[in-house]
Scaffold this motif. Structure first.
Motif, PDB file in Angstrom:
ATOM      1  N   VAL A 113       0.757  -1.138   0.089  1.00 21.59           N
ATOM      2  CA  VAL A 113      -0.164   0.421   0.010  1.00 21.59           C
ATOM      3  C   VAL A 113       0.771   1.173  -0.136  1.00 21.59           C
ATOM      4  O   VAL A 113       0.651   2.394  -0.903  1.00 21.59           O
ATOM      5  CB  VAL A 113      -1.125  -0.171   1.319  1.00 21.59           C
ATOM      6  N   VAL A 114       1.624   1.492   0.565  1.00 18.31           N
ATOM      7  CA  VAL A 114       2.474   2.049   0.923  1.00 18.31           C
ATOM      8  C   VAL A 114       3.626   2.967  -0.373  1.00 18.31           C
ATOM      9  O   VAL A 114       3.343   3.416  -1.235  1.00 18.31           O
ATOM     10  CB  VAL A 114       4.068   2.351   1.927  1.00 18.31           C
ATOM     11  N   GLU A 115       4.115   1.305  -1.247  1.00 16.70           N
ATOM     12  CA  GLU A 115       4.967   1.913  -2.673  1.00 16.70           C
ATOM     13  C   GLU A 115       3.688   2.335  -3.509  1.00 16.70           C
ATOM     14  O   GLU A 115       4.286   3.028  -3.945  1.00 16.70           O
ATOM     15  CB  GLU A 115       5.374   0.208  -2.457  1.00 16.70           C
TER      16      GLU A 115
ATOM     17  N   TRP B  33       0.965   9.023  -6.294  1.00 19.65           N
ATOM     18  CA  TRP B  33       1.683  10.354  -5.521  1.00 19.65           C
ATOM     19  C   TRP B  33       2.327  11.054  -5.708  1.00 19.65           C
ATOM     20  O   TRP B  33       2.589  12.792  -5.907  1.00 19.65           O
ATOM     21  CB  TRP B  33       0.844  10.849  -4.196  1.00 19.65           C
ATOM     22  N   GLU B  34       3.426  10.349  -6.055  1.00 16.18           N
ATOM     23  CA  GLU B  34       4.586  11.138  -6.702  1.00 16.18           C
ATOM     24  C   GLU B  34       5.172  11.199  -5.779  1.00 16.18           C
ATOM     25  O   GLU B  34       6.164  12.577  -6.009  1.00 16.18           O
ATOM     26  CB  GLU B  34       4.980  11.594  -8.496  1.00 16.18           C
ATOM     27  N   THR B  35       5.403  10.780  -4.626  1.00 21.93           N
ATOM     28  CA  THR B  35       6.597  11.639  -2.962  1.00 21.93           C
ATOM     29  C   THR B  35       7.047  10.162  -2.656  1.00 21.93           C
ATOM     30  O   THR B  35       6.478   9.141  -3.036  1.00 21.93           O
ATOM     31  CB  THR B  35       5.497  12.470  -2.633  1.00 21.93           C
ATOM     32  N   ASN B  36       7.780  10.339  -1.250  1.00 20.27           N
ATOM     33  CA  ASN B  36       8.655   9.573  -0.979  1.00 20.27           C
ATOM     34  C   ASN B  36       7.761   9.820   0.776  1.00 20.27           C
ATOM     35  O   ASN B  36       8.580   8.249   1.535  1.00 20.27           O
ATOM     36  CB  ASN B  36      10.375   9.698  -0.693  1.00 20.27           C
ATOM     37  N   ASP B  37       7.061  10.371   1.019  1.00 22.76           N
ATOM     38  CA  ASP B  37       6.452  10.460   2.856  1.00 22.76           C
ATOM     39  C   ASP B  37       5.241  10.390   3.070  1.00 22.76           C
ATOM     40  O   ASP B  37       4.061  11.278   2.561  1.00 22.76           O
ATOM     41  CB  ASP B  37       6.822  12.344   2.652  1.00 22.76           C
ATOM     42  N   VAL B  38       5.035   9.191   2.671  1.00 28.73           N
ATOM     43  CA  VAL B  38       4.198   7.870   2.943  1.00 28.73           C
ATOM     44  C   VAL B  38       4.112   7.578   4.086  1.00 28.73           C
ATOM     45  O   VAL B  38       5.152   7.029   4.056  1.00 28.73           O
ATOM     46  CB  VAL B  38       3.186   7.179   1.634  1.00 28.73           C
ATOM     47  N   SER B  39       3.005   7.143   5.204  1.00 31.41           N
ATOM     48  CA  SER B  39       3.287   6.984   6.435  1.00 31.41           C
ATOM     49  C   SER B  39       1.630   5.980   6.521  1.00 31.41           C
ATOM     50  O   SER B  39       0.480   6.711   5.665  1.00 31.41           O
ATOM     51  CB  SER B  39       3.506   7.146   6.990  1.00 31.41           C
ATOM     52  N   LEU B  40       1.663   5.100   7.191  1.00 31.87           N
ATOM     53  CA  LEU B  40      -0.081   4.289   7.206  1.00 31.87           C
ATOM     54  C   LEU B  40      -0.013   5.027   8.543  1.00 31.87           C
ATOM     55  O   LEU B  40       0.833   3.989   9.547  1.00 31.87           O
ATOM     56  CB  LEU B  40       0.107   2.568   7.769  1.00 31.87           C
ATOM     57  N   ILE B  41      -1.233   4.832   9.519  1.00 27.34           N
ATOM     58  CA  ILE B  41      -1.606   5.144  10.831  1.00 27.34           C
ATOM     59  C   ILE B  41      -3.264   4.552  11.067  1.00 27.34           C
ATOM     60  O   ILE B  41      -3.752   4.862  10.512  1.00 27.34           O
ATOM     61  CB  ILE B  41      -1.983   7.085  10.729  1.00 27.34           C
ATOM     62  N   ASN B  42      -2.441   4.039  11.778  1.00 30.15           N
ATOM     63  CA  ASN B  42      -3.553   2.777  12.361  1.00 30.15           C
ATOM     64  C   ASN B  42      -4.352   3.050  13.716  1.00 30.15           C
ATOM     65  O   ASN B  42      -3.781   4.000  14.701  1.00 30.15           O
ATOM     66  CB  ASN B  42      -2.738   1.649  13.564  1.00 30.15           C
TER      67      ASN B  42
ATOM     68  N   TYR C  69      -9.921   1.065  17.197  1.00 32.37           N
ATOM     69  CA  TYR C  69     -10.661   0.172  16.973  1.00 32.37           C
ATOM     70  C   TYR C  69     -11.664  -0.211  15.408  1.00 32.37           C
ATOM     71  O   TYR C  69     -12.883   0.342  15.824  1.00 32.37           O
ATOM     72  CB  TYR C  69     -11.978   0.329  17.926  1.00 32.37           C
ATOM     73  N   ASP C  70     -10.674   0.619  14.251  1.00 33.10           N
ATOM     74  CA  ASP C  70     -11.480   0.735  13.282  1.00 33.10           C
ATOM     75  C   ASP C  70     -11.184  -0.463  12.496  1.00 33.10           C
ATOM     76  O   ASP C  70     -11.750  -1.020  10.885  1.00 33.10           O
ATOM     77  CB  ASP C  70     -11.106   2.012  12.823  1.00 33.10           C
ATOM     78  N   GLY C  71      -9.934  -1.335  12.740  1.00 28.87           N
ATOM     79  CA  GLY C  71      -9.991  -2.643  11.684  1.00 28.87           C
ATOM     80  C   GLY C  71      -9.106  -2.058  10.101  1.00 28.87           C
ATOM     81  O   GLY C  71      -8.748  -2.304   9.504  1.00 28.87           O
ATOM     82  N   GLY C  72      -8.966  -1.639  10.323  1.00 28.60           N
ATOM     83  CA  GLY C  72      -8.026  -0.284   9.124  1.00 28.60           C
ATOM     84  C   GLY C  72      -7.120   0.810   9.351  1.00 28.60           C
ATOM     85  O   GLY C  72      -6.804   0.770  10.536  1.00 28.60           O
ATOM     86  N   ASN C  73      -6.489   0.870   8.592  1.00 25.53           N
ATOM     87  CA  ASN C  73      -5.522   1.795   8.215  1.00 25.53           C
ATOM     88  C   ASN C  73      -5.814   2.977   7.680  1.00 25.53           C
ATOM     89  O   ASN C  73      -6.372   3.025   6.475  1.00 25.53           O
ATOM     90  CB  ASN C  73      -4.124   1.608   7.569  1.00 25.53           C
ATOM     91  N   ASP C  74      -5.892   4.555   8.006  1.00 28.28           N
ATOM     92  CA  ASP C  74      -5.649   5.491   7.590  1.00 28.28           C
ATOM     93  C   ASP C  74      -4.203   5.979   6.658  1.00 28.28           C
ATOM     94  O   ASP C  74      -3.441   5.324   7.732  1.00 28.28           O
ATOM     95  CB  ASP C  74      -5.396   7.123   7.922  1.00 28.28           C
ATOM     96  N   VAL C  75      -4.215   6.889   5.376  1.00 28.95           N
ATOM     97  CA  VAL C  75      -2.446   6.783   5.019  1.00 28.95           C
ATOM     98  C   VAL C  75      -2.172   8.418   5.325  1.00 28.95           C
ATOM     99  O   VAL C  75      -3.628   8.752   4.511  1.00 28.95           O
ATOM    100  CB  VAL C  75      -2.897   6.315   3.268  1.00 28.95           C
ATOM    101  N   ARG C  76      -1.642   8.483   5.296  1.00 30.89           N
ATOM    102  CA  ARG C  76      -1.052   9.859   4.772  1.00 30.89           C
ATOM    103  C   ARG C  76       0.374  10.553   4.295  1.00 30.89           C
ATOM    104  O   ARG C  76       0.880   9.464   4.400  1.00 30.89           O
ATOM    105  CB  ARG C  76      -0.319  10.573   6.696  1.00 30.89           C
ATOM    106  N   VAL C  77      -0.321  11.348   3.293  1.00 35.28           N
ATOM    107  CA  VAL C  77       0.382  11.684   2.495  1.00 35.28           C
ATOM    108  C   VAL C  77       1.260  13.167   2.197  1.00 35.28           C
ATOM    109  O   VAL C  77       0.421  13.724   2.357  1.00 35.28           O
ATOM    110  CB  VAL C  77      -0.096  11.454   1.285  1.00 35.28           C
ATOM    111  N   VAL C  78       1.777  13.353   2.430  1.00 34.68           N
ATOM    112  CA  VAL C  78       2.671  14.281   2.302  1.00 34.68           C
ATOM    113  C   VAL C  78       3.059  14.369   0.408  1.00 34.68           C
ATOM    114  O   VAL C  78       3.259  14.286   0.445  1.00 34.68           O
ATOM    115  CB  VAL C  78       3.889  15.139   3.703  1.00 34.68           C
TER     116      VAL C  78
END
Length: 73
Positions: free
Chosen positions: A23-25, A31-40, A43-52
């Protein structure tokens, strides 16, 4: 459309860590950026993705889940 099923079958075989890396890759490439991280979130069973991009957070919310019943998310 056959390739979509092949991708789905491949993704289902991944461990959680490997899926997260995929997912991160993907997001980095998309988005053509290297600044991507998962933020869990709790209680939701999923991940949000932070893209800068250019030192600014992307304002769109991206949520990743492996749950089959994702329509309710």
């Amino acid at each position: 459309m056959e390739y979509i099923e092949e991708y789905a079958n491949f993704i289902e075989t991944l461990s959680e860590d490997s899926f997260n890396r995929l997912v991160v890759e993907f997001e980095k490439e998309y988005w053509e950026t290297n600044d991507v991280s998962l933020i869990n979130g709790p209680y939701d069973g999923g991940n949000d993705v932070r893209v800068v991009i250019d030192k600014q957070d992307l304002k769109n919310t991206i949520q990743i889940t492996v749950q089959k019943n994702y329509e309710k998310k």
